[in-house]
Write a protein that holds these residues in place. Structure first.
Motif, PDB file in Angstrom:
ATOM      1  N   MET A  90      10.221   4.936   0.529  1.00  0.00           N
ATOM      2  CA  MET A  90       9.537   6.197   0.373  1.00  0.00           C
ATOM      3  C   MET A  90       8.922   6.561   1.718  1.00  0.00           C
ATOM      4  N   ASP A  91       9.227   7.729   2.208  1.00  0.00           N
ATOM      5  CA  ASP A  91       8.688   8.179   3.480  1.00  0.00           C
ATOM      6  C   ASP A  91       7.616   9.233   3.259  1.00  0.00           C
ATOM      7  N   LEU A  92       6.363   8.805   3.332  1.00  0.00           N
ATOM      8  CA  LEU A  92       5.238   9.722   3.178  1.00  0.00           C
ATOM      9  C   LEU A  92       4.665  10.030   4.551  1.00  0.00           C
ATOM     10  N   SER A  93       4.314  11.274   4.772  1.00  0.00           N
ATOM     11  CA  SER A  93       3.708  11.670   6.042  1.00  0.00           C
ATOM     12  C   SER A  93       2.218  11.322   6.035  1.00  0.00           C
ATOM     13  N   ARG A  94       1.619  11.416   7.192  1.00  0.00           N
ATOM     14  CA  ARG A  94       0.168  11.188   7.283  1.00  0.00           C
ATOM     15  C   ARG A  94      -0.583  12.196   6.417  1.00  0.00           C
ATOM     16  N   GLU A  95      -0.089  13.434   6.404  1.00  0.00           N
ATOM     17  CA  GLU A  95      -0.728  14.457   5.580  1.00  0.00           C
ATOM     18  C   GLU A  95      -0.653  14.088   4.103  1.00  0.00           C
ATOM     19  N   ASN A  96       0.492  13.500   3.667  1.00  0.00           N
ATOM     20  CA  ASN A  96       0.611  13.055   2.283  1.00  0.00           C
ATOM     21  C   ASN A  96      -0.428  11.980   1.975  1.00  0.00           C
ATOM     22  N   PHE A  97      -0.555  10.996   2.869  1.00  0.00           N
ATOM     23  CA  PHE A  97      -1.531   9.930   2.665  1.00  0.00           C
ATOM     24  C   PHE A  97      -2.945  10.493   2.634  1.00  0.00           C
ATOM     25  N   HIS A  98      -3.246  11.411   3.553  1.00  0.00           N
ATOM     26  CA  HIS A  98      -4.579  11.999   3.589  1.00  0.00           C
ATOM     27  C   HIS A  98      -4.860  12.748   2.296  1.00  0.00           C
ATOM     28  N   THR A 129      -1.253  -1.734  -4.386  1.00  0.00           N
ATOM     29  CA  THR A 129      -0.469  -1.989  -5.590  1.00  0.00           C
ATOM     30  C   THR A 129       0.703  -1.018  -5.669  1.00  0.00           C
ATOM     31  N   ALA A 130       0.442   0.244  -5.394  1.00  0.00           N
ATOM     32  CA  ALA A 130       1.474   1.277  -5.538  1.00  0.00           C
ATOM     33  C   ALA A 130       2.472   1.293  -4.390  1.00  0.00           C
ATOM     34  N   LEU A 131       2.011   1.044  -3.160  1.00  0.00           N
ATOM     35  CA  LEU A 131       2.859   1.262  -1.987  1.00  0.00           C
ATOM     36  C   LEU A 131       3.180   0.012  -1.181  1.00  0.00           C
ATOM     37  N   GLY A 132       2.505  -1.077  -1.461  1.00  0.00           N
ATOM     38  CA  GLY A 132       2.781  -2.316  -0.738  1.00  0.00           C
ATOM     39  C   GLY A 132       2.593  -2.169   0.758  1.00  0.00           C
ATOM     40  N   ASP A 133       3.648  -2.476   1.521  1.00  0.00           N
ATOM     41  CA  ASP A 133       3.586  -2.465   2.986  1.00  0.00           C
ATOM     42  C   ASP A 133       3.417  -1.073   3.589  1.00  0.00           C
ATOM     43  N   GLU A 134       3.632  -0.035   2.808  1.00  0.00           N
ATOM     44  CA  GLU A 134       3.496   1.329   3.321  1.00  0.00           C
ATOM     45  C   GLU A 134       2.059   1.834   3.252  1.00  0.00           C
ATOM     46  N   THR A 135       1.141   1.011   2.733  1.00  0.00           N
ATOM     47  CA  THR A 135      -0.265   1.395   2.613  1.00  0.00           C
ATOM     48  C   THR A 135      -0.873   1.579   4.003  1.00  0.00           C
ATOM     49  N   PRO A 136      -1.655   2.652   4.200  1.00  0.00           N
ATOM     50  CA  PRO A 136      -2.348   2.804   5.485  1.00  0.00           C
ATOM     51  C   PRO A 136      -3.313   1.641   5.721  1.00  0.00           C
ATOM     52  N   TYR A 137      -3.684   1.447   6.968  1.00  0.00           N
ATOM     53  CA  TYR A 137      -4.624   0.377   7.306  1.00  0.00           C
ATOM     54  C   TYR A 137      -5.969   0.605   6.616  1.00  0.00           C
ATOM     55  N   LYS A 138      -6.653  -0.501   6.344  1.00  0.00           N
ATOM     56  CA  LYS A 138      -7.973  -0.466   5.698  1.00  0.00           C
ATOM     57  C   LYS A 138      -8.929   0.441   6.481  1.00  0.00           C
ATOM     58  N   THR A 139      -8.938   0.310   7.801  1.00  0.00           N
ATOM     59  CA  THR A 139      -9.856   1.111   8.617  1.00  0.00           C
ATOM     60  C   THR A 139      -9.547   2.604   8.500  1.00  0.00           C
ATOM     61  N   THR A 140      -8.282   2.948   8.363  1.00  0.00           N
ATOM     62  CA  THR A 140      -7.906   4.349   8.197  1.00  0.00           C
ATOM     63  C   THR A 140      -8.503   4.904   6.915  1.00  0.00           C
ATOM     64  N   ILE A 141      -8.372   4.159   5.828  1.00  0.00           N
ATOM     65  CA  ILE A 141      -8.890   4.601   4.534  1.00  0.00           C
ATOM     66  C   ILE A 141     -10.407   4.725   4.576  1.00  0.00           C
ATOM     67  N   TYR A 142     -11.085   3.709   5.115  1.00  0.00           N
ATOM     68  CA  TYR A 142     -12.549   3.740   5.176  1.00  0.00           C
ATOM     69  C   TYR A 142     -13.036   4.881   6.080  1.00  0.00           C
ATOM     70  N   ASN A 143     -12.341   5.119   7.187  1.00  0.00           N
ATOM     71  CA  ASN A 143     -12.725   6.221   8.078  1.00  0.00           C
ATOM     72  C   ASN A 143     -12.544   7.572   7.398  1.00  0.00           C
ATOM     73  N   LEU A 144     -11.455   7.737   6.657  1.00  0.00           N
ATOM     74  CA  LEU A 144     -11.236   8.999   5.941  1.00  0.00           C
ATOM     75  C   LEU A 144     -12.309   9.213   4.874  1.00  0.00           C
ATOM     76  N   PHE A 145     -12.651   8.168   4.128  1.00  0.00           N
ATOM     77  CA  PHE A 145     -13.709   8.293   3.123  1.00  0.00           C
ATOM     78  C   PHE A 145     -15.025   8.699   3.787  1.00  0.00           C
ATOM     79  N   ALA A 146     -15.336   8.122   4.944  1.00  0.00           N
ATOM     80  CA  ALA A 146     -16.563   8.474   5.661  1.00  0.00           C
ATOM     81  C   ALA A 146     -16.529   9.942   6.093  1.00  0.00           C
ATOM     82  N   GLU A 147     -15.384  10.419   6.574  1.00  0.00           N
ATOM     83  CA  GLU A 147     -15.259  11.817   6.962  1.00  0.00           C
ATOM     84  C   GLU A 147     -15.421  12.736   5.753  1.00  0.00           C
ATOM     85  N   PHE A 148     -14.786  12.369   4.637  1.00  0.00           N
ATOM     86  CA  PHE A 148     -14.884  13.197   3.437  1.00  0.00           C
ATOM     87  C   PHE A 148     -16.320  13.264   2.927  1.00  0.00           C
ATOM     88  N   LYS A 149     -17.078  12.158   3.044  1.00  0.00           N
ATOM     89  CA  LYS A 149     -18.477  12.145   2.606  1.00  0.00           C
ATOM     90  C   LYS A 149     -19.321  13.111   3.432  1.00  0.00           C
TER      91      LYS A 149
END
Length: 96
Positions: free
Chosen positions: A1-9, A31-51
């Motif tokens: 599955m090829d998801l873009s950064r915008e899809n992940f965001h 669980t859903a994407l396995g190795d295609e999951t964004p890095y932990k820091t990416t997810i935490y940084n996005l959550f901080a930006e959204f907050k």
């Protein structure tokens, strides 16, 4: 599955709006994407930006709330996610 950064965001923003924590989102994506999951820091940084109300679903630096965060493409992506999983409670998208 090829998801873009915008899809992940978009997926991460959707989970943020559904009151999921960054840790829960990371676990779900692994669980859903396995190795295609964004890095932990990416997810935490996005959550901080959204907050901080910094919603930028593109891969750009965000200095404040982006005027392009809510456009037809992102709204369509979120609607599709809601249609797939109707049990997720969302706010701010104009859906009950």
């Amino acid at each position: 599955m090829d998801l873009s950064r915008e899809n992940f965001h978009s997926i991460i923003f959707y989970d943020f709006k559904g009151n999921m924590t960054a840790q829960q989102n990371l676990a779900w994506l692994r669980t859903a994407l396995g190795d295609e999951t964004p890095y932990k820091t990416t997810i935490y940084n996005l959550f901080a930006e959204f907050k901080c109300s910094c919603v930028n679903l593109n891969d750009e630096v965000c200095d404040g709330r982006s005027s392009t965060a809510m456009n037809d493409e992102t709204i369509g992506s979120v609607r599709l996610m809601i249609e797939i999983d109707k049990h997720v409670f969302t706010t701010g998208f104009g859906h009950p």
